[in-house]
Write a protein that holds these residues in place. Structure first.
Motif, short mmCIF file in Angstrom:
data_model
loop_
_atom_site.label_atom_id
_atom_site.label_comp_id
_atom_site.label_asym_id
_atom_site.label_seq_id
_atom_site.Cartn_x
_atom_site.Cartn_y
_atom_site.Cartn_z
N ARG A 1 0.83 -1.21 0.00
CA ARG A 1 0.00 0.00 0.00
C ARG A 1 0.87 1.26 0.00
NH1 ARG A 1 -5.38 -1.67 1.13
NH2 ARG A 1 -5.44 -3.71 2.07
N GLU A 2 1.86 1.24 -0.91
CA GLU A 2 2.77 2.37 -1.06
C GLU A 2 2.64 2.94 -2.47
OE1 GLU A 2 6.62 0.75 -0.27
OE2 GLU A 2 6.26 0.59 1.88
N THR A 3 3.19 4.12 -2.68
CA THR A 3 3.22 4.70 -4.02
C THR A 3 4.51 4.25 -4.71
OG1 THR A 3 4.18 6.71 -3.09
CG2 THR A 3 1.78 6.67 -3.39
N PRO A 4 4.51 4.24 -6.04
CA PRO A 4 5.60 3.61 -6.80
C PRO A 4 6.80 4.51 -7.14
CG PRO A 4 3.86 4.20 -8.29
CD PRO A 4 3.37 4.56 -6.90
N GLU A 5 7.19 5.40 -6.26
CA GLU A 5 8.32 6.27 -6.57
C GLU A 5 9.59 5.50 -6.92
OE1 GLU A 5 6.46 6.87 -3.81
OE2 GLU A 5 5.77 8.94 -3.95
N ALA A 6 9.74 4.30 -6.41
CA ALA A 6 10.94 3.50 -6.68
C ALA A 6 11.09 3.16 -8.17
CB ALA A 6 10.92 2.23 -5.85
N ALA A 7 10.01 3.28 -8.92
CA ALA A 7 10.05 2.94 -10.35
C ALA A 7 10.26 4.14 -11.26
CB ALA A 7 8.75 2.23 -10.74
N VAL A 8 10.43 5.32 -10.69
CA VAL A 8 10.51 6.54 -11.51
C VAL A 8 11.61 6.46 -12.57
CG1 VAL A 8 11.11 9.00 -11.44
CG2 VAL A 8 9.45 8.09 -9.84
N GLU A 9 12.81 6.05 -12.18
CA GLU A 9 13.92 5.99 -13.15
C GLU A 9 13.66 4.96 -14.24
OE1 GLU A 9 17.78 5.64 -11.36
OE2 GLU A 9 17.36 7.25 -9.94
N ASP A 10 13.12 3.81 -13.86
CA ASP A 10 12.80 2.78 -14.85
C ASP A 10 11.72 3.27 -15.82
OD1 ASP A 10 14.67 1.01 -13.82
OD2 ASP A 10 13.21 -0.03 -12.56
N VAL A 11 10.70 3.91 -15.29
CA VAL A 11 9.62 4.42 -16.15
C VAL A 11 10.17 5.50 -17.09
CG1 VAL A 11 7.40 5.64 -16.18
CG2 VAL A 11 7.78 3.77 -14.55
N ALA A 12 11.08 6.31 -16.61
CA ALA A 12 11.67 7.36 -17.47
C ALA A 12 12.48 6.74 -18.62
CB ALA A 12 12.56 8.27 -16.63
N ARG A 13 13.03 5.57 -18.42
CA ARG A 13 13.81 4.90 -19.47
C ARG A 13 12.93 4.10 -20.43
NH1 ARG A 13 16.83 1.24 -15.96
NH2 ARG A 13 17.17 0.09 -17.88
N LEU A 14 11.68 3.87 -20.05
CA LEU A 14 10.83 2.95 -20.80
C LEU A 14 10.49 3.43 -22.21
CD1 LEU A 14 9.29 0.28 -20.66
CD2 LEU A 14 7.34 1.55 -19.75
N ARG A 15 9.99 4.64 -22.36
CA ARG A 15 9.56 5.12 -23.68
C ARG A 15 10.71 5.15 -24.69
NH1 ARG A 15 5.14 7.31 -25.87
NH2 ARG A 15 4.12 7.58 -23.85
N PRO A 16 11.87 5.70 -24.34
CA PRO A 16 12.96 5.68 -25.33
C PRO A 16 13.37 4.26 -25.73
CG PRO A 16 13.48 7.18 -23.53
CD PRO A 16 12.24 6.47 -23.14
N LEU A 17 13.41 3.35 -24.76
CA LEU A 17 13.77 1.97 -25.07
C LEU A 17 12.70 1.32 -25.94
CD1 LEU A 17 15.66 -0.43 -24.76
CD2 LEU A 17 14.51 -0.96 -22.59
N PHE A 18 11.44 1.56 -25.63
CA PHE A 18 10.36 1.01 -26.45
C PHE A 18 10.46 1.53 -27.89
CE2 PHE A 18 6.13 1.59 -28.34
CZ PHE A 18 5.74 0.27 -28.46
N ASN A 19 10.64 2.83 -28.04
CA ASN A 19 10.71 3.42 -29.39
C ASN A 19 11.89 2.88 -30.19
OD1 ASN A 19 8.39 4.95 -28.96
ND2 ASN A 19 9.54 6.76 -28.32
N GLU A 20 13.04 2.80 -29.55
CA GLU A 20 14.24 2.31 -30.24
C GLU A 20 14.08 0.84 -30.62
OE1 GLU A 20 19.09 2.31 -29.53
OE2 GLU A 20 17.78 3.25 -28.06
N THR A 21 13.54 0.05 -29.71
CA THR A 21 13.34 -1.37 -29.97
C THR A 21 12.31 -1.58 -31.08
OG1 THR A 21 13.86 -1.89 -27.66
CG2 THR A 21 12.67 -3.57 -28.91
N LEU A 22 11.22 -0.87 -31.01
CA LEU A 22 10.18 -1.00 -32.03
C LEU A 22 10.72 -0.64 -33.41
CD1 LEU A 22 7.22 -1.66 -32.62
CD2 LEU A 22 6.71 0.75 -32.25
N ALA A 23 11.51 0.41 -33.48
CA ALA A 23 12.09 0.81 -34.77
C ALA A 23 12.95 -0.32 -35.35
CB ALA A 23 12.92 2.08 -34.60
N LEU A 24 13.73 -0.98 -34.51
CA LEU A 24 14.55 -2.10 -34.99
C LEU A 24 13.69 -3.27 -35.46
CD1 LEU A 24 17.39 -2.30 -32.32
CD2 LEU A 24 17.65 -1.83 -34.76
#
Length: 144
Positions: free
Chosen positions: A92-115
């Motif tokens: 029952r906590e908020t997910p601040e621990a995932a902030v850095e991972d979430v920030a890396r997600l979109r660029p990684l998704f876009n780069e991977t999808l392009a490949l």
């Protein structure tokens, strides 16, 4: 973080998926694009709202679909986000621990999808299996 193309996709797993899916491969890759865009947006929205429960399902979905195409770093990152979100829901906590991972997600998704899309393009399907710079079996181009 930037990855080289060869590190973003397990090309053996990609080739296996392509062979197993056959003619449906390009259509299913299109679903991955659509679902992935929605999943990334939902994960980001969940993070902005500090709502761990809203992150779990889209992260789980992205993990599975990325893994299907051999996009291991993307699948691993989505799994890390999913695990953090699940732990936060249980505690029952908020997910601040995932902030850095979430920030890396979109660029990684876009780069991977392009490949993936570049490799799945029509020219990729017609590449000769003999390798780059090798003459295809059956003679020379343009001659009978």
């Amino acid at each position: 973080m930037s990855f080289e193309g060869s590190a973003l996709v397990d090309w053996a797993a990609f080739a296996k998926a392509r062979a197993e899916l056959g003619a449906d491969f390009v259509r299913i890759l299109g679903y991955f694009r659509e679902d992935g865009v929605k999943s990334v947006a939902a994960i980001e929205a969940g993070m902005r709202a500090l709502n761990a429960a809203a992150i779990v399902i889209p992260a789980h979905t992205l993990k599975g679909e990325a893994g299907q195409f051999g996009a291991t770093p993307l699948a691993d990152l989505a799994e890390a986000i999913e695990v953090i979100a699940r732990d936060c829901v249980e505690a029952r906590e908020t997910p601040e621990a995932a902030v850095e991972d979430v920030a890396r997600l979109r660029p990684l998704f876009n780069e991977t999808l392009a490949l993936l899309e570049r490799e799945a393009g029509p020219m990729a399907a017609r590449r000769p299996a003999t390798g780059f710079g090798r003459r295809p079996a059956g003679g020379t181009f343009g001659r009978s």
